[in-house]
Design a protein around this motif. Sequence first.
Motif, PDB file in Angstrom:
ATOM      1  N   ARG A  35       9.360  45.244  91.749  1.00  0.00           N
ATOM      2  CA  ARG A  35       8.558  45.891  90.702  1.00  0.00           C
ATOM      3  C   ARG A  35       7.841  44.861  89.836  1.00  0.00           C
ATOM      4  O   ARG A  35       6.676  45.019  89.497  1.00  0.00           O
ATOM      5  N   ALA A  36       8.545  43.776  89.485  1.00  0.00           N
ATOM      6  CA  ALA A  36       7.932  42.732  88.659  1.00  0.00           C
ATOM      7  C   ALA A  36       6.787  42.043  89.396  1.00  0.00           C
ATOM      8  O   ALA A  36       5.764  41.711  88.792  1.00  0.00           O
ATOM      9  N   LEU A  37       6.950  41.829  90.688  1.00  0.00           N
ATOM     10  CA  LEU A  37       5.910  41.167  91.472  1.00  0.00           C
ATOM     11  C   LEU A  37       4.712  42.064  91.735  1.00  0.00           C
ATOM     12  O   LEU A  37       3.564  41.673  91.518  1.00  0.00           O
ATOM     13  N   ALA A  38       4.974  43.265  92.220  1.00  0.00           N
ATOM     14  CA  ALA A  38       3.916  44.127  92.747  1.00  0.00           C
ATOM     15  C   ALA A  38       3.383  45.160  91.776  1.00  0.00           C
ATOM     16  O   ALA A  38       2.210  45.516  91.845  1.00  0.00           O
ATOM     17  N   GLU A  39       4.230  45.656  90.891  1.00  0.00           N
ATOM     18  CA  GLU A  39       3.806  46.750  90.022  1.00  0.00           C
ATOM     19  C   GLU A  39       3.467  46.304  88.607  1.00  0.00           C
ATOM     20  O   GLU A  39       2.618  46.908  87.951  1.00  0.00           O
ATOM     21  N   ASP A  40       4.117  45.254  88.112  1.00  0.00           N
ATOM     22  CA  ASP A  40       3.836  44.753  86.767  1.00  0.00           C
ATOM     23  C   ASP A  40       3.024  43.469  86.862  1.00  0.00           C
ATOM     24  O   ASP A  40       3.440  42.410  86.391  1.00  0.00           O
ATOM     25  N   VAL A  41       1.853  43.562  87.469  1.00  0.00           N
ATOM     26  CA  VAL A  41       1.013  42.380  87.676  1.00  0.00           C
ATOM     27  C   VAL A  41       0.699  41.685  86.343  1.00  0.00           C
ATOM     28  O   VAL A  41       0.827  40.458  86.249  1.00  0.00           O
ATOM     29  N   THR A  52      -2.038  32.431  83.172  1.00  0.00           N
ATOM     30  CA  THR A  52      -2.485  32.842  81.835  1.00  0.00           C
ATOM     31  C   THR A  52      -2.989  34.278  81.809  1.00  0.00           C
ATOM     32  O   THR A  52      -3.007  34.904  80.767  1.00  0.00           O
ATOM     33  N   LEU A  53      -3.382  34.791  82.971  1.00  0.00           N
ATOM     34  CA  LEU A  53      -3.862  36.173  83.074  1.00  0.00           C
ATOM     35  C   LEU A  53      -3.630  36.656  84.496  1.00  0.00           C
ATOM     36  O   LEU A  53      -3.910  35.930  85.453  1.00  0.00           O
ATOM     37  N   ALA A  54      -3.125  37.858  84.617  1.00  0.00           N
ATOM     38  CA  ALA A  54      -2.988  38.506  85.928  1.00  0.00           C
ATOM     39  C   ALA A  54      -3.226  39.983  85.698  1.00  0.00           C
ATOM     40  O   ALA A  54      -2.672  40.573  84.770  1.00  0.00           O
ATOM     41  N   ARG A  55      -4.082  40.558  86.516  1.00  0.00           N
ATOM     42  CA  ARG A  55      -4.325  41.992  86.399  1.00  0.00           C
ATOM     43  C   ARG A  55      -4.766  42.553  87.744  1.00  0.00           C
ATOM     44  O   ARG A  55      -5.398  41.861  88.548  1.00  0.00           O
ATOM     45  N   PRO A  56      -4.383  43.816  87.975  1.00  0.00           N
ATOM     46  CA  PRO A  56      -4.818  44.466  89.212  1.00  0.00           C
ATOM     47  C   PRO A  56      -6.340  44.616  89.202  1.00  0.00           C
ATOM     48  O   PRO A  56      -6.948  44.728  88.139  1.00  0.00           O
ATOM     49  N   SER A  57      -6.926  44.630  90.378  1.00  0.00           N
ATOM     50  CA  SER A  57      -8.363  44.883  90.482  1.00  0.00           C
ATOM     51  C   SER A  57      -8.595  45.956  91.530  1.00  0.00           C
ATOM     52  O   SER A  57      -7.715  46.264  92.328  1.00  0.00           O
ATOM     53  N   GLY A  58      -9.799  46.508  91.500  1.00  0.00           N
ATOM     54  CA  GLY A  58     -10.114  47.593  92.424  1.00  0.00           C
ATOM     55  C   GLY A  58      -9.178  48.759  92.191  1.00  0.00           C
ATOM     56  O   GLY A  58      -8.846  49.103  91.068  1.00  0.00           O
ATOM     57  N   ASP A  59      -8.684  49.321  93.244  1.00  0.00           N
ATOM     58  CA  ASP A  59      -7.764  50.464  93.149  1.00  0.00           C
ATOM     59  C   ASP A  59      -6.309  50.001  93.212  1.00  0.00           C
ATOM     60  O   ASP A  59      -5.429  50.755  93.590  1.00  0.00           O
ATOM     61  N   GLY A  60      -6.072  48.744  92.858  1.00  0.00           N
ATOM     62  CA  GLY A  60      -4.732  48.179  92.937  1.00  0.00           C
ATOM     63  C   GLY A  60      -4.507  47.379  94.205  1.00  0.00           C
ATOM     64  O   GLY A  60      -3.455  46.799  94.397  1.00  0.00           O
ATOM     65  N   SER A  61      -5.519  47.341  95.073  1.00  0.00           N
ATOM     66  CA  SER A  61      -5.380  46.593  96.319  1.00  0.00           C
ATOM     67  C   SER A  61      -5.760  45.122  96.142  1.00  0.00           C
ATOM     68  O   SER A  61      -5.711  44.359  97.092  1.00  0.00           O
ATOM     69  N   GLY A  62      -6.106  44.761  94.917  1.00  0.00           N
ATOM     70  CA  GLY A  62      -6.465  43.376  94.638  1.00  0.00           C
ATOM     71  C   GLY A  62      -5.900  42.923  93.311  1.00  0.00           C
ATOM     72  O   GLY A  62      -5.294  43.709  92.571  1.00  0.00           O
ATOM     73  N   ARG A  63      -6.092  41.643  93.032  1.00  0.00           N
ATOM     74  CA  ARG A  63      -5.633  41.064  91.773  1.00  0.00           C
ATOM     75  C   ARG A  63      -6.646  40.029  91.308  1.00  0.00           C
ATOM     76  O   ARG A  63      -7.305  39.389  92.129  1.00  0.00           O
ATOM     77  N   GLU A  64      -6.717  39.864  90.009  1.00  0.00           N
ATOM     78  CA  GLU A  64      -7.453  38.757  89.416  1.00  0.00           C
ATOM     79  C   GLU A  64      -6.421  37.909  88.701  1.00  0.00           C
ATOM     80  O   GLU A  64      -5.611  38.421  87.923  1.00  0.00           O
ATOM     81  N   THR A  71      -8.305  27.384  86.676  1.00  0.00           N
ATOM     82  CA  THR A  71      -8.440  27.864  88.054  1.00  0.00           C
ATOM     83  C   THR A  71      -8.378  29.388  88.060  1.00  0.00           C
ATOM     84  O   THR A  71      -7.559  29.990  87.374  1.00  0.00           O
ATOM     85  N   ARG A  72      -9.278  29.991  88.835  1.00  0.00           N
ATOM     86  CA  ARG A  72      -9.358  31.452  88.925  1.00  0.00           C
ATOM     87  C   ARG A  72      -9.279  31.878  90.385  1.00  0.00           C
ATOM     88  O   ARG A  72      -9.765  31.186  91.272  1.00  0.00           O
ATOM     89  N   PHE A  73      -8.657  33.057  90.586  1.00  0.00           N
ATOM     90  CA  PHE A  73      -8.526  33.623  91.933  1.00  0.00           C
ATOM     91  C   PHE A  73      -8.865  35.098  91.914  1.00  0.00           C
ATOM     92  O   PHE A  73      -8.483  35.811  90.990  1.00  0.00           O
ATOM     93  N   GLN A  74      -9.555  35.563  92.951  1.00  0.00           N
ATOM     94  CA  GLN A  74      -9.681  36.981  93.254  1.00  0.00           C
ATOM     95  C   GLN A  74      -8.923  37.157  94.564  1.00  0.00           C
ATOM     96  O   GLN A  74      -9.192  36.445  95.542  1.00  0.00           O
ATOM     97  N   GLU A  75      -7.979  38.095  94.561  1.00  0.00           N
ATOM     98  CA  GLU A  75      -7.056  38.218  95.685  1.00  0.00           C
ATOM     99  C   GLU A  75      -7.044  39.630  96.261  1.00  0.00           C
ATOM    100  O   GLU A  75      -7.373  40.583  95.571  1.00  0.00           O
ATOM    101  N   THR A  76      -6.613  39.707  97.512  1.00  0.00           N
ATOM    102  CA  THR A  76      -6.370  40.974  98.182  1.00  0.00           C
ATOM    103  C   THR A  76      -4.891  41.052  98.523  1.00  0.00           C
ATOM    104  O   THR A  76      -4.335  40.101  99.090  1.00  0.00           O
ATOM    105  N   VAL A  77      -4.254  42.154  98.171  1.00  0.00           N
ATOM    106  CA  VAL A  77      -2.842  42.359  98.510  1.00  0.00           C
ATOM    107  C   VAL A  77      -2.760  42.658 100.009  1.00  0.00           C
ATOM    108  O   VAL A  77      -3.421  43.578 100.505  1.00  0.00           O
ATOM    109  N   LEU A  78      -1.964  41.885 100.718  1.00  0.00           N
ATOM    110  CA  LEU A  78      -1.807  42.042 102.165  1.00  0.00           C
ATOM    111  C   LEU A  78      -0.574  42.860 102.529  1.00  0.00           C
ATOM    112  O   LEU A  78      -0.556  43.522 103.561  1.00  0.00           O
ATOM    113  N   ALA A  79       0.465  42.775 101.705  1.00  0.00           N
ATOM    114  CA  ALA A  79       1.708  43.498 101.988  1.00  0.00           C
ATOM    115  C   ALA A  79       2.399  43.817 100.676  1.00  0.00           C
ATOM    116  O   ALA A  79       2.473  42.979  99.788  1.00  0.00           O
TER     117      ALA A  79
END
Length: 159
Positions: A35-41, A52-64, A71-79
């Motif tokens: 839950r801490a990893l996947a649901e409480d981004v 310093t910042l983490a938040r879901p993006s899109g419909d929850g299938s991604g993260r910023e 350093t900044r990342f735009q990510e896609t959740v794979l699993a």
Amino acid sequence: MAHRLRPVGLDFAETAPVRLVFAREVTAPPEAVFRALAEDVPGWASWFPAVTLARPSGDGSGREVRLRGGTRFQETVLAAQAAEVYAYRVDVTNAPGVRALVEEWRLTPAGKGTRIQWTFAADGSAPFRLALKLGRAGLGRAFRDAVRALDRRLASTHA
């Protein structure tokens, strides 16, 4: 300057040219860790010191995600398999030299707690690969500190 990385799948965590794998046991159960990893981004910033910042993006299938130092990342959740694995691929970053990057958090019951295994799988330029290999100890320390802080956080919320 941000650049797009090569889109890789979850199997990249096993086949990447550079794979750094760290593991640690915590007292929290796998469900709470998941839950801490996947649901409480957004909560990542409270237990992972580099974030310093983490938040879901899109419909929850991604993260910023933003790290200390800019350093900044735009990510896609794979699993996101409850209490088992949480993994994501970096799609866009401003970090130089990176060509592909997947992080996998694998959770296994361990006694009354959880064994957390973090795989940092990457490909990039020769200087980037060398920097990762030289930075292995620092990444390991960051992982240990983050997991220890996560375990404390989870213990205080379930006490």
